[in-house]
Design a protein around this motif. Sequence first.
Motif, PDB file in Angstrom:
ATOM      1  N   SER A 433     -28.506 -32.666 -43.243  1.00 44.18           N
ATOM      2  CA  SER A 433     -28.701 -31.341 -42.663  1.00 44.18           C
ATOM      3  C   SER A 433     -29.706 -31.386 -41.522  1.00 44.18           C
ATOM      4  CB  SER A 433     -29.187 -30.388 -43.752  1.00 44.18           C
ATOM      5  OG  SER A 433     -29.562 -29.146 -43.206  1.00 44.18           O
ATOM      6  N   ASP A 434     -29.442 -30.576 -40.478  1.00 45.91           N
ATOM      7  CA  ASP A 434     -30.381 -30.490 -39.354  1.00 45.91           C
ATOM      8  C   ASP A 434     -31.714 -29.897 -39.784  1.00 45.91           C
ATOM      9  OD1 ASP A 434     -28.511 -31.573 -37.651  1.00 45.91           O
ATOM     10  OD2 ASP A 434     -27.748 -29.617 -36.981  1.00 45.91           O
ATOM     11  N   GLU A 435     -31.720 -29.158 -40.911  1.00 44.68           N
ATOM     12  CA  GLU A 435     -32.965 -28.582 -41.404  1.00 44.68           C
ATOM     13  C   GLU A 435     -33.919 -29.656 -41.920  1.00 44.68           C
ATOM     14  OE1 GLU A 435     -33.771 -25.436 -41.217  1.00 44.68           O
ATOM     15  OE2 GLU A 435     -31.831 -24.789 -40.405  1.00 44.68           O
ATOM     16  N   CYS A 436     -33.393 -30.823 -42.179  1.00 51.55           N
ATOM     17  CA  CYS A 436     -34.201 -31.927 -42.703  1.00 51.55           C
ATOM     18  C   CYS A 436     -34.469 -32.936 -41.593  1.00 51.55           C
ATOM     19  CB  CYS A 436     -33.499 -32.590 -43.886  1.00 51.55           C
ATOM     20  SG  CYS A 436     -33.171 -31.470 -45.261  1.00 51.55           S
ATOM     21  N   HIS A 437     -35.133 -32.487 -40.525  1.00 50.00           N
ATOM     22  CA  HIS A 437     -35.564 -33.317 -39.407  1.00 50.00           C
ATOM     23  C   HIS A 437     -34.420 -34.152 -38.842  1.00 50.00           C
ATOM     24  CE1 HIS A 437     -38.050 -36.209 -37.060  1.00 50.00           C
ATOM     25  NE2 HIS A 437     -38.866 -35.143 -36.953  1.00 50.00           N
ATOM     26  N   HIS A 438     -33.511 -33.457 -38.203  1.00 49.44           N
ATOM     27  CA  HIS A 438     -32.400 -34.094 -37.487  1.00 49.44           C
ATOM     28  C   HIS A 438     -31.505 -34.914 -38.413  1.00 49.44           C
ATOM     29  CE1 HIS A 438     -34.646 -32.790 -34.000  1.00 49.44           C
ATOM     30  NE2 HIS A 438     -35.668 -33.575 -34.320  1.00 49.44           N
ATOM     31  N   GLY A 439     -31.248 -34.384 -39.603  1.00 50.95           N
ATOM     32  CA  GLY A 439     -30.288 -35.038 -40.490  1.00 50.95           C
ATOM     33  C   GLY A 439     -30.838 -36.180 -41.313  1.00 50.95           C
ATOM     34  N   ASN A 440     -32.159 -36.197 -41.564  1.00 48.10           N
ATOM     35  CA  ASN A 440     -32.760 -37.271 -42.367  1.00 48.10           C
ATOM     36  C   ASN A 440     -32.809 -36.945 -43.859  1.00 48.10           C
ATOM     37  OD1 ASN A 440     -33.386 -39.259 -40.376  1.00 48.10           O
ATOM     38  ND2 ASN A 440     -35.028 -37.920 -39.629  1.00 48.10           N
ATOM     39  N   GLY A 441     -32.051 -35.961 -44.296  1.00 49.15           N
ATOM     40  CA  GLY A 441     -32.038 -35.625 -45.712  1.00 49.15           C
ATOM     41  C   GLY A 441     -30.947 -34.621 -46.026  1.00 49.15           C
ATOM     42  N   THR A 442     -30.823 -34.299 -47.323  1.00 48.61           N
ATOM     43  CA  THR A 442     -29.831 -33.335 -47.798  1.00 48.61           C
ATOM     44  C   THR A 442     -30.538 -32.039 -48.161  1.00 48.61           C
ATOM     45  OG1 THR A 442     -28.421 -35.103 -48.674  1.00 48.61           O
ATOM     46  CG2 THR A 442     -28.083 -32.886 -49.549  1.00 48.61           C
ATOM     47  N   LEU A 443     -30.079 -30.931 -47.541  1.00 51.00           N
ATOM     48  CA  LEU A 443     -30.637 -29.628 -47.886  1.00 51.00           C
ATOM     49  C   LEU A 443     -30.019 -29.197 -49.211  1.00 51.00           C
ATOM     50  CD1 LEU A 443     -32.471 -27.304 -47.058  1.00 51.00           C
ATOM     51  CD2 LEU A 443     -30.513 -26.276 -45.866  1.00 51.00           C
ATOM     52  N   GLU A 444     -30.839 -29.195 -50.252  1.00 48.26           N
ATOM     53  CA  GLU A 444     -30.334 -28.999 -51.612  1.00 48.26           C
ATOM     54  C   GLU A 444     -31.251 -28.053 -52.360  1.00 48.26           C
ATOM     55  OE1 GLU A 444     -28.821 -32.535 -54.014  1.00 48.26           O
ATOM     56  OE2 GLU A 444     -30.739 -32.111 -54.977  1.00 48.26           O
ATOM     57  N   CYS A 445     -30.693 -26.966 -52.845  1.00 49.24           N
ATOM     58  CA  CYS A 445     -31.465 -25.981 -53.613  1.00 49.24           C
ATOM     59  C   CYS A 445     -32.696 -25.503 -52.856  1.00 49.24           C
ATOM     60  CB  CYS A 445     -31.867 -26.556 -54.973  1.00 49.24           C
ATOM     61  SG  CYS A 445     -30.476 -27.017 -56.027  1.00 49.24           S
ATOM     62  N   GLY A 446     -32.542 -25.310 -51.533  1.00 46.07           N
ATOM     63  CA  GLY A 446     -33.609 -24.764 -50.711  1.00 46.07           C
ATOM     64  C   GLY A 446     -34.615 -25.771 -50.212  1.00 46.07           C
ATOM     65  N   ALA A 447     -34.500 -27.043 -50.613  1.00 39.65           N
ATOM     66  CA  ALA A 447     -35.461 -28.065 -50.206  1.00 39.65           C
ATOM     67  C   ALA A 447     -34.717 -29.289 -49.708  1.00 39.65           C
ATOM     68  CB  ALA A 447     -36.378 -28.437 -51.368  1.00 39.65           C
ATOM     69  N   CYS A 448     -35.431 -30.109 -48.973  1.00 39.40           N
ATOM     70  CA  CYS A 448     -34.840 -31.327 -48.434  1.00 39.40           C
ATOM     71  C   CYS A 448     -35.018 -32.481 -49.411  1.00 39.40           C
ATOM     72  CB  CYS A 448     -35.500 -31.688 -47.101  1.00 39.40           C
ATOM     73  SG  CYS A 448     -34.992 -30.629 -45.709  1.00 39.40           S
ATOM     74  N   ARG A 449     -33.884 -33.113 -49.759  1.00 39.54           N
ATOM     75  CA  ARG A 449     -33.938 -34.368 -50.509  1.00 39.54           C
ATOM     76  C   ARG A 449     -33.765 -35.476 -49.476  1.00 39.54           C
ATOM     77  NH1 ARG A 449     -32.253 -36.363 -55.828  1.00 39.54           N
ATOM     78  NH2 ARG A 449     -31.554 -34.268 -56.421  1.00 39.54           N
ATOM     79  N   CYS A 450     -34.883 -36.196 -49.223  1.00 34.78           N
ATOM     80  CA  CYS A 450     -34.922 -37.134 -48.111  1.00 34.78           C
ATOM     81  C   CYS A 450     -34.042 -38.351 -48.371  1.00 34.78           C
ATOM     82  CB  CYS A 450     -36.357 -37.578 -47.851  1.00 34.78           C
ATOM     83  SG  CYS A 450     -37.454 -36.221 -47.369  1.00 34.78           S
ATOM     84  N   ASN A 451     -33.480 -38.852 -47.264  1.00 29.71           N
ATOM     85  CA  ASN A 451     -32.727 -40.101 -47.341  1.00 29.71           C
ATOM     86  C   ASN A 451     -33.673 -41.255 -47.604  1.00 29.71           C
ATOM     87  OD1 ASN A 451     -30.379 -38.689 -46.754  1.00 29.71           O
ATOM     88  ND2 ASN A 451     -30.526 -39.067 -44.536  1.00 29.71           N
ATOM     89  N   PRO A 452     -33.172 -42.379 -48.104  1.00 33.45           N
ATOM     90  CA  PRO A 452     -34.047 -43.538 -48.340  1.00 33.45           C
ATOM     91  C   PRO A 452     -34.822 -43.911 -47.083  1.00 33.45           C
ATOM     92  CG  PRO A 452     -31.879 -43.909 -49.307  1.00 33.45           C
ATOM     93  CD  PRO A 452     -31.774 -42.651 -48.505  1.00 33.45           C
ATOM     94  N   GLY A 453     -36.127 -44.154 -47.261  1.00 34.17           N
ATOM     95  CA  GLY A 453     -36.985 -44.559 -46.155  1.00 34.17           C
ATOM     96  C   GLY A 453     -37.658 -43.406 -45.449  1.00 34.17           C
ATOM     97  N   ARG A 454     -37.325 -42.134 -45.829  1.00 33.64           N
ATOM     98  CA  ARG A 454     -37.918 -40.986 -45.185  1.00 33.64           C
ATOM     99  C   ARG A 454     -38.744 -40.189 -46.193  1.00 33.64           C
ATOM    100  NH1 ARG A 454     -37.894 -41.441 -39.862  1.00 33.64           N
ATOM    101  NH2 ARG A 454     -38.238 -39.173 -39.765  1.00 33.64           N
ATOM    102  N   VAL A 455     -39.867 -39.628 -45.751  1.00 32.39           N
ATOM    103  CA  VAL A 455     -40.733 -38.816 -46.600  1.00 32.39           C
ATOM    104  C   VAL A 455     -41.180 -37.602 -45.810  1.00 32.39           C
ATOM    105  CG1 VAL A 455     -41.563 -40.739 -48.014  1.00 32.39           C
ATOM    106  CG2 VAL A 455     -42.772 -40.152 -45.899  1.00 32.39           C
ATOM    107  N   GLY A 456     -41.857 -36.688 -46.529  1.00 32.95           N
ATOM    108  CA  GLY A 456     -42.338 -35.480 -45.904  1.00 32.95           C
ATOM    109  C   GLY A 456     -41.580 -34.279 -46.398  1.00 32.95           C
ATOM    110  N   ARG A 457     -42.174 -33.106 -46.200  1.00 36.89           N
ATOM    111  CA  ARG A 457     -41.544 -31.890 -46.684  1.00 36.89           C
ATOM    112  C   ARG A 457     -40.198 -31.673 -46.022  1.00 36.89           C
ATOM    113  NH1 ARG A 457     -42.273 -26.453 -45.229  1.00 36.89           N
ATOM    114  NH2 ARG A 457     -43.847 -27.086 -43.718  1.00 36.89           N
ATOM    115  N   LEU A 458     -40.106 -32.059 -44.767  1.00 42.17           N
ATOM    116  CA  LEU A 458     -38.846 -31.946 -44.030  1.00 42.17           C
ATOM    117  C   LEU A 458     -38.303 -33.315 -43.649  1.00 42.17           C
ATOM    118  CD1 LEU A 458     -39.774 -28.924 -41.696  1.00 42.17           C
ATOM    119  CD2 LEU A 458     -38.474 -28.870 -43.829  1.00 42.17           C
TER     120      LEU A 458
END
Length: 749
Positions: A433-458
């Motif tokens: 999702s673009d909401e998770c810093h240019h597609g670095n995670g899955t927007l799930e239940c209102g929060a970003c589940r980060c892809n492997p190797g990525r951290v942070g709230r977004l």
Amino acid sequence: MPPSGELAIGMQKRRCSQLLVGILALSCLFMIRVQTEISNECLSANAKSCEDCIQADSQCGWCKQENFTGPGELTSARCNFVENLLHRCPQKYIESPHGQTVIAPARPLTADRRERPKPEDITQIAPQKLTLTLRSGFGSFVDKTTMPFISMTPKMVQNPCANNLNGQLCTSPFGYKNVLSLTANGTEFNQLVGKQQISGNMDSPEGGFDAMMQAAVCGDKIGWRNNTRLLVFSTDAGFHFAGDGKLGGIVLPNDGHCHLSSDGMYSASNHLDYPSVAQLVQKLGENNIQPIFAVTEEFHSVYKELSRLIPKSAVGMLSANSSNVIQLIINAYNALSSEVILENSRLPAGVHFHYTAFCKHGHVHTGDKGHSCSDIQIGDEVRFQIEAITSGCPNGGKDAVVEIRSLGFQEHVTVKLQFICQCKCQADGQPNSDECHHGNGTLECGACRCNPGRVGRLCECDKNEVSSEDVEASCKKDNTSSVVCSGKGDCICGECFCHKRDNPLEVIWGNLCECNNLTCDHANGRICGGNGVCNCSHCICFANFSGSDCSCPSSTATCVGRGEEMCSGRGRCKCGKCVCSESKYQGPTCEHCPTCPDACEEHRDCAECRAFGTGPQKESCSTCEFNVTKVEQIERQESTCKVKDENYCWFYFNYTYEGRIPQVFVQSKRECPEEPNILAIIAGVVAGIVFIGLALLLIWKLLMILHDRREFAKFEKDRLNAKWDTVRTAPRSPVPPLQCRRTCKEYRK
């Protein structure tokens, strides 16, 4: 609380003739446990997703509302107790799935005692199936046919009793032999039993465990039917168990499988070790077999201890000629049928069943004793409550099947377990999702589940850069400090995310998590004395309060005492409280002085009327400003008052203060003078008069005696003087006798 289901168990007691003699109804209640903890398990779990949150505790919920977290808040702030989330998150955005119970249509219990239904038509347990959705015959044996258990000489193998002096003929040793499968043909049974010959071995213990194992697992060859299964174990010796086979070079453990050949012989006797007690208990339970140990007196205590380890087993003592074996079996069966024991098949890791038994006469058993009820008679009803408790995501989230049965029953309850390991909103997740810093995670239940190797709230940071010194430098107070985020937060992507407290009213904030509302001064057990707010470790006092803990009121109204004087003229006002000038003054305004001379007289009338209902103030006792506590014995102190009441009785009381309320303690027993004894006084007066009169008479008599003695002594002296004068004077003319007598008489007078 999810809906509950009830499991009813009916027990039919049958003799060997299959006669139906009674019905026993039991019930089991399945419940899904809701656990409330003092600590906040939801926040402590530090959940990164809704899935992690709902597995932390049954009370945890997840807020899926977008933009729920603010600056400095971790994603884990979305996970909290539902009642806490409702303060910030609308109900429709909260994910908190619940379990449920679904009971399949069941056959009713067989309850008609007038008929004799066939065994296959009897229903003893109902319901037979339910679904829980959870969130979080006869044989003979001797011993193994190898050394050192038997003699391997050809002569002894052919006839183990060859050395017997009476020349008795014995059959060759064998491990176990199924002589006859279960049958209703009593004639055939008697003939085969009569043909059996004894055998022998070298050591005292025998291979009975091998025989019991094969009889339990070889159901088809033994001929077990869907009835009550009893295994009679008759012996006059002890038993071998796991590990003893090593003495004969047998090291393979018992596999718990059937090894009966076509001729009924145990073919693996010399290849597999004896079974352990635990193996035997497991296989007997799996096949619903209840063993009855018929043993001689010598080994009765040994098998009694063994029976304690095997549920639904009994021990009986054989007579010397075994003539009581039939009655022994009947007694043992009656004892076994009067006890109900529940057990379940193996549970998946993370699932636990807790049993509670509600037995006869109001007895309730829990823990290890919650599986059974004893002393059950025909028509009795008992109930079992079973709690299904899960933790984490058991069985990888896959469904599991558990069987619950009563030992000795062929029927069982099939429980299908379904586990809630994910939230419904996870199915609507938006990968990359673009909401998770240019597609670095899955927007799930209102929060970003980060892809492997990525951290942070977004998911805005690379994991390899998170712990670098440059990134952490912005989370420290200065270059000399080694503490990140004041030790009260985590540095993520150069930003401090402050830790959450279990109590939602306790907050930590600040760019470096340097502020909180916890570490301010306390007064009266409350932060800032309850008269201010804690802001960044400092108290901000409300109006009319001051001090570091806001405990000092600026008003002096509470210090005004008697006569409108400040502290009654006996002290000074400090922070709204009087500080008395001398320790003898007491009370909120120093108005009382228990040790002052006038204190006892001042409070005497009120103390008397309150305690005894007497005294000059009894008509206006309600005007007294204090209540009285009567005690059996008052503690005597220097300040204790001792005064007289209207009846001239002494009574004691203490007068102290606790805060603004006076406390008066009066001794319930008064010391009153005793009434005079009139009879005793009169008797004393009379006795005194008599005593005094006698004393006076005695004194008078004594004086008279003393007087007579003095007169007599004087007479004797004069008489002697008279004789002395007669000797020294000249002779005189004789005096006539009559005159002499007259003169002497006059003299005496």
